[in-house]
Design a protein around this motif. Structure first.
Motif, PDB file in Angstrom:
ATOM      1  N   ARG A   1       0.815  -1.213   0.000  1.00 13.26           N
ATOM      2  CA  ARG A   1       0.000   0.000   0.000  1.00 13.26           C
ATOM      3  C   ARG A   1       0.855   1.273   0.000  1.00 13.26           C
ATOM      4  NH1 ARG A   1      -3.506  -2.497  -1.685  1.00 13.26           N
ATOM      5  NH2 ARG A   1      -4.874  -3.877  -0.546  1.00 13.26           N
ATOM      6  N   GLU A   2       2.036   1.185   0.574  1.00 14.34           N
ATOM      7  CA  GLU A   2       2.889   2.362   0.688  1.00 14.34           C
ATOM      8  C   GLU A   2       3.385   2.800  -0.692  1.00 14.34           C
ATOM      9  OE1 GLU A   2       6.898   3.031   3.288  1.00 14.34           O
ATOM     10  OE2 GLU A   2       5.427   1.573   4.021  1.00 14.34           O
ATOM     11  N   PRO A   3       3.318   4.089  -1.046  1.00 18.38           N
ATOM     12  CA  PRO A   3       3.775   4.496  -2.375  1.00 18.38           C
ATOM     13  C   PRO A   3       5.286   4.317  -2.519  1.00 18.38           C
ATOM     14  CG  PRO A   3       2.761   6.352  -1.200  1.00 18.38           C
ATOM     15  CD  PRO A   3       2.826   5.214  -0.246  1.00 18.38           C
ATOM     16  N   LEU A   4       5.717   4.072  -3.741  1.00 17.36           N
ATOM     17  CA  LEU A   4       7.143   3.987  -4.037  1.00 17.36           C
ATOM     18  C   LEU A   4       7.587   5.353  -4.541  1.00 17.36           C
ATOM     19  CD1 LEU A   4       7.128   0.541  -5.831  1.00 17.36           C
ATOM     20  CD2 LEU A   4       8.358   1.073  -3.723  1.00 17.36           C
ATOM     21  N   ARG A   5       8.725   5.823  -4.018  1.00 23.17           N
ATOM     22  CA  ARG A   5       9.220   7.153  -4.371  1.00 23.17           C
ATOM     23  C   ARG A   5      10.084   7.054  -5.629  1.00 23.17           C
ATOM     24  NH1 ARG A   5      12.474   8.026   0.871  1.00 23.17           N
ATOM     25  NH2 ARG A   5      12.853   5.848   0.317  1.00 23.17           N
ATOM     26  N   VAL A   6       9.704   7.784  -6.656  1.00 23.26           N
ATOM     27  CA  VAL A   6      10.413   7.743  -7.937  1.00 23.26           C
ATOM     28  C   VAL A   6      11.150   9.061  -8.159  1.00 23.26           C
ATOM     29  CG1 VAL A   6      10.168   7.532 -10.452  1.00 23.26           C
ATOM     30  CG2 VAL A   6       8.674   6.195  -8.935  1.00 23.26           C
ATOM     31  N   ALA A   7      12.458   8.970  -8.430  1.00 21.07           N
ATOM     32  CA  ALA A   7      13.240  10.151  -8.817  1.00 21.07           C
ATOM     33  C   ALA A   7      13.542  10.062 -10.301  1.00 21.07           C
ATOM     34  CB  ALA A   7      14.537  10.204  -8.024  1.00 21.07           C
ATOM     35  N   LEU A   8      13.301  11.148 -11.001  1.00 17.23           N
ATOM     36  CA  LEU A   8      13.540  11.180 -12.442  1.00 17.23           C
ATOM     37  C   LEU A   8      14.743  12.079 -12.701  1.00 17.23           C
ATOM     38  CD1 LEU A   8      12.331  10.229 -15.125  1.00 17.23           C
ATOM     39  CD2 LEU A   8      10.647  12.048 -14.928  1.00 17.23           C
ATOM     40  N   LEU A   9      15.783  11.517 -13.323  1.00 15.05           N
ATOM     41  CA  LEU A   9      16.970  12.311 -13.643  1.00 15.05           C
ATOM     42  C   LEU A   9      16.911  12.671 -15.121  1.00 15.05           C
ATOM     43  CD1 LEU A   9      19.686  10.187 -11.755  1.00 15.05           C
ATOM     44  CD2 LEU A   9      18.123  11.938 -10.846  1.00 15.05           C
ATOM     45  N   GLY A  10      16.595  13.915 -15.409  1.00 14.60           N
ATOM     46  CA  GLY A  10      16.488  14.355 -16.798  1.00 14.60           C
ATOM     47  C   GLY A  10      15.047  14.640 -17.179  1.00 14.60           C
ATOM     48  N   ALA A  11      14.829  15.760 -17.865  1.00  7.71           N
ATOM     49  CA  ALA A  11      13.470  16.126 -18.282  1.00  7.71           C
ATOM     50  C   ALA A  11      13.487  16.534 -19.748  1.00  7.71           C
ATOM     51  CB  ALA A  11      12.912  17.240 -17.398  1.00  7.71           C
ATOM     52  N   GLY A  12      14.274  15.825 -20.533  1.00  4.64           N
ATOM     53  CA  GLY A  12      14.334  16.088 -21.967  1.00  4.64           C
ATOM     54  C   GLY A  12      13.189  15.374 -22.678  1.00  4.64           C
ATOM     55  N   VAL A  13      13.446  14.959 -23.918  1.00  9.60           N
ATOM     56  CA  VAL A  13      12.385  14.336 -24.709  1.00  9.60           C
ATOM     57  C   VAL A  13      11.866  13.066 -24.037  1.00  9.60           C
ATOM     58  CG1 VAL A  13      11.813  13.331 -26.946  1.00  9.60           C
ATOM     59  CG2 VAL A  13      13.359  15.284 -26.823  1.00  9.60           C
ATOM     60  N   VAL A  14      12.812  12.200 -23.607  1.00 11.39           N
ATOM     61  CA  VAL A  14      12.399  10.939 -22.979  1.00 11.39           C
ATOM     62  C   VAL A  14      11.875  11.198 -21.564  1.00 11.39           C
ATOM     63  CG1 VAL A  14      13.157   8.665 -22.212  1.00 11.39           C
ATOM     64  CG2 VAL A  14      14.054   9.629 -24.345  1.00 11.39           C
ATOM     65  N   GLY A  15      12.636  11.966 -20.778  1.00 10.82           N
ATOM     66  CA  GLY A  15      12.228  12.247 -19.404  1.00 10.82           C
ATOM     67  C   GLY A  15      10.867  12.919 -19.351  1.00 10.82           C
ATOM     68  N   GLY A  16      10.627  13.850 -20.270  1.00  7.42           N
ATOM     69  CA  GLY A  16       9.341  14.535 -20.316  1.00  7.42           C
ATOM     70  C   GLY A  16       8.200  13.559 -20.577  1.00  7.42           C
TER      71      GLY A  16
END
Lengths: 448, 448
Positions: free
Chosen positions: A4-19
Motif C-alpha cells: 500500500r505504501e507508495p514507491l518514491r520515484v526520482a527522475l533524472l532528466g526532463a528532456g524528450v524521454v524524461g518529459g
C-alpha cells in the motif's frame, strides 16, 4: 514494504524521454498503481537548469530540482535519462548505494562501464534495468535474458541505428548518394546536424556491446567492438547490392563461435528475402538465431521520446513490482474484465467482388446499397468480363458500361472502416439487387 | 530453499516437445544450473504407455512412469506438454495444490479455462508460465506482460498458425487453389492428415484468446473469439488481393476499443508493405500497436519440437530462479567472460568489385590471389565498361575479354565464408596485381 505504501520515484532528466516518462507517470498514475500494486510517487525531477518553463509536462513545478545528488538519496526507484557518462554514472552508483533500484536508457554508459554497474547493483541488492538502451521500444532485454535463458543464442544481427537505416533505405529506394541521403535525413529530423555518432557507427557499436553481453551472458564493452560506419558506402555499392538482389544495411553483429565471441558493426549486403531487408526508414530490428528456437526477429521503433518512454516505463513497473514483493506470474496481476464485443461491433473494412450486369445505372444502385448502411466506399474498380473467356479487361468504373444486356462485369469495391454488422448487412442487400448476378467474394482488409 | 539444493522437475509428456525438453535438460544440465543458481533434477517423466523404447532421449529409463498423479506431488516444478483439456487440467491443478510451479504449452487448456488456472496459481502462491502456448518460440508473454506493462496496447495482429500461413503463402506464390496448397502442405508435414483445427481457425482462435488476455489484462476465452477459417479463400481471392498490392493472411486480431475488446480470427487482405506481409511459409509473427511504443513485431517459428522446447525451457529457468529466490536483474546472473575475437578472426563473406583490364588471363590472376589466402569464390561476374560511358554491358566472366589493352571491365566477386583476415589480405594482394586497375568497393555479405 507494504504493497500500500507508495514507491518514491526520482527522475533524472526532463528532456524528450524524461518529459514523456513524467507525463505518463502523471496522467496514468492509477493504471500504473494497479499494475505495480503500489502507487508510484514522483518525488523529484533533476534538471540542469532551474526556472525553465516546463508546464507542458503537467507536473508540480516544485518537483524540479538541480540537486540530483540529494534527490537520489530519497528515492526507491531512480530513472536515469540524462545520457552520457558523467554525472549519470556517479548518480546511478550513488542511488544504488542508497538502496534504490535503477532504470536507465543510457547505452553509452552501459557500453563503457556496464560490468561495474551490474556489480554495484548485485552488491547493494537492487535492480538495474535498461531495456530502453538498445533499440528503444523493442523488447529485447527480457527476450534475450529470460525467454531464451534455456536456449543457446548463436548469432544476433541487428539494425540498431535508425539514422543510418533511414540513410541507407533512401539510397536504396531513390538511388541517392550518401551525402544527399544524409541531408534528406537531416531535413526530416532523422539525423543530427553533426551525424558523426550515427554514420560512423559509434552509436551502433555501443548497442552491439550491450546486445552481445545480453545474448552470450558475457562482458563486452564498446571498445571491444570492431566498427565501420556507412560514410564510405556509395550509390554504386547500393546498386551492386541491388544487382545481387541484396540491400545494404549497417549491422551490429554478435556471434558465438568456438573460440569466443565476435562483435562488430559494419555495412553489409543482405539478401532481400531476409527478414531484416524489409526494415525500412528509421525502424530498428534485431534478428536472433538460437539453437532450439531457430530464427527470431524483433521489430519496432528504435528511438524517439514516446517509444523510449514505453521501454523505460515497462522497466519501472518491473523493478517496482519487485520492490513490493510481487512476482510477475500471471496469477498475480490485476485483471480488468473488459467487455468482449460481438463481431458485428468490430470495426473493419471489406473488399467485395460482385458479378454485375454491364449496363448503366449498376454502380448507382450498388453505391446506394452501401450508403443505406452508412458504409463509405474508398475505391471501385470495374473489370469487363469478355463473353469468350475468363480474362477481364479493365475499364473505368464510373463510365464502364459497354455491350448490351447480356454483357457482364466484375465490380470490385473496397470500403472505408465501418462496423462488421453494417458491412455484412450491405452485402446481404447487394445479393437482393437485380443488377447483381452474384457476390464473388467478400474479404476483410486489415493493416492499412 | 537454499540455492544449492536441486529443484525437482516433473515432465508430463514425452512426445516431440517433451522429448526435446528432456534432452536439453539432460545434455545441458550444468549450463541450466548456472543460469538458475540450482540444479534442475528430472525426478520423473509421465508417459501414457510404459515399455516403449525411448532410449533416444538419453534419460534414465527408470524415470518413466505412467502415474502422473503421484509424480506431480513430488516435484517443485512441473512441465506439462501433454496437451488437451484432461488429464492436463487436473494434473496442473493438483501440482499447484502440492506447491509446484507449472510451465505449460497447452493453448487449448489456457483458452478454455485460463482464469481458473491463474486463480489457482495465485491461491497457492506458485507460478504459471505459458510462453510456448502462443507462437511457439517467439517471446510474447514477457514483452506483452512486462516490457509493455507501462504502455497501453491498442491492437494485436497475429499470424499464429503456421499451417494456414504455409497454405496461403503457397496460394500467393504459385497461384495454387486451396485444396492443392493443403495437399502440398500435407506432403511436407506442415499440415495434418485432418487439417480441420488449423484451416478452420480453431487453433488460431485459442491463441487469439490468450493474446487478448495478455495484451489487455482481461479475461477472454476461446469461445469468445469470432472465427472464420481459410477454406473459403479461393485462388481468385488471392489474385484479387495481389491486384490491390495485398496478400491474404489468416489473422488473429485483438483490438482495444472504447466499448471493450474485439477478438477475432479471419482471413484478411493486408498491404504488401506491411511487416506481416513478409512472413512466409510456416513462420509466425505478432504485430503489436501500443500507445507509446508505436508499432512492434515479433517473428519466429510457431511450432515444432525444438522451438517449443526453447520457450518451455526459458519459462522453466524463470520459475526455477523465482524458486531459488533470485530475481532476474542483470547483476544477479552468472557471467561467462568469453574471449572476444579480433575482427580478423570473424567469419564472413566479401563482395569485391574490381576495375580490371579487359584481357585474357585477368580472371586467372585474380582467382589465384583468392586461392593464395584459401578464400573460396562463390560467384564471379564481369561487366564490360564501354569506352564512351559509364553504362556497363554484362558478359560472361570466364570468356569475357574483348577489345584491346585499353578496354576496361568490372569484375565482381562474391566469396564463400572465410576469416576477415584472409579476405582482407586477399584484397591487399589484389591491389598489387598489374591487371587490377583499382578496387572499386569491398563489402561484407551477411544473412545468407
Amino acid at each position: 514494504m507494504s504493497a500500500r505504501e507508495p514507491l518514491r520515484v526520482a527522475l533524472l532528466g526532463a528532456g524528450v524521454v524524461g518529459g514523456a516518462v513524467a507525463r505518463h507517470l502523471t496522467q496514468r498514475s492509477d493504471d500504473m498503481a494497479a499494475r505495480v500494486g503500489a502507487r508510484l510517487e514522483v518525488v523529484g525531477i533533476a534538471v540542469r537548469r532551474a526556472g525553465r518553463d516546463r508546464s507542458e509536462l503537467g507536473v508540480d513545478p516544485s518537483l524540479f530540482t538541480t540537486d540530483a545528488e540529494e534527490l537520489v538519496t530519497r528515492a526507491d526507484l531512480v530513472v536515469e535519462v540524462i545520457g552520457g557518462i558523467e554525472p549519470a554514472r556517479s548518480l546511478i552508483l550513488r542511488a544504488m548505494e542508497h538502496g534504490a533500484s535503477v532504470v536507465t536508457a543510457n547505452k553509452a554508459l552501459l557500453a563503457e562501464d556496464g560490468p561495474r554497474l551490474y556489480a554495484a547493483a548485485a552488491k547493494h541488492g537492487v535492480d538495474l534495468y535498461y531495456e530502453a538502451a538498445v533499440a528503444g521500444a523493442i523488447p529485447l532485454l527480457r527476450p534475450l535474458r529470460e525467454s531464451l535463458a534455456g536456449d543457446e543464442v548463436r548469432k544476433v544481427l541487428g539494425i540498431v541505428n535508425g539514422t543510418t537505416n533511414y540513410v541507407l533505405d533512401k539510397m536504396d529506394t531513390t538511388g541517392a548518394g550518401f551525402q544527399d541521403a544524409v541531408e534528406q535525413a537531416q531535413a526530416l529530423g532523422y539525423a543530427e546536424a553533426d551525424p558523426t555518432a550515427d554514420v560512423e557507427g559509434f552509436d551502433a557499436a555501443a548497442k552491439a556491446a550491450i546486445l552481445a553481453s545480453l545474448a552470450f551472458h558475457t562482458r563486452v564493452s564498446g571498445s571491444d567492438v570492431y566498427r565501420e560506419g556507412i560514410t564510405e558506402v556509395s550509390a554504386a555499392d547500393v546498386a551492386a547490392a541491388r544487382e545481387m538482389d541484396c540491400v545494404v544495411k549497417l549491422l551490429a553483429i554478435c556471434e558465438r563461435t568456438e573460440g569466443g565471441v565476435s562483435v562488430r558493426v559494419h555495412p553489409a549486403m543482405i539478401p532481400r528475402s531476409h527478414p531484416l531487408a524489409g526494415v525500412r526508414e528509421a525502424f530498428n530490428a534485431v534478428f536472433v538465431e538460437a539453437d532450439a528456437a531457430g530464427q527470431l526477429m524483433f521489430y519496432g521503433r528504435g528511438a524517439g521520446g514516446e517509444p523510449t518512454a514505453s521501454a523505460v516505463l515497462g522497466d519501472l513497473v518491473a523493478v517496482a513490482r519487485h520492490r513490493v514483493g510481487g512476482g510477475l506470474g500471471p496469477g498475480e496481476s490485476s485483471y480488468a474484465d473488459l467487455p468482449i464485443l460481438a463481431m458485428g461491433d468490430a470495426q473493419t473494412r471489406y473488399h467485395v467482388s460482385l458479378d454485375v450486369a454491364d449496363r448503366s445505372g449498376v454502380l448507382a444502385k450498388v453505391a446506394a446499397a452501401f450508403a443505406a448502411q452508412d458504409v463509405s466506399i474508398e475505391t471501385v474498380r470495374q473489370q469487363l468480363v469478355p463473353a469468350d473467356g475468363p480474362q477481364a479487361a479493365e475499364s473505368d468504373a464510373a463510365g464502364g458500361h459497354g455491350a448490351g444486356n447480356g454483357a457482364r462485369a466484375n465490380l470490385i469495391i473496397v470500403t472505408h472502416t465501418a462496423s462488421d454488422a453494417a458491412l455484412s448487412a450491405t452485402v446481404e442487400n447487394l445479393r437482393t439487387l437485380d443488377v447483381v448476378r452474384g457476390v464473388n467474394s467478400v474479404m476483410r482488409v486489415e493493416g492499412f
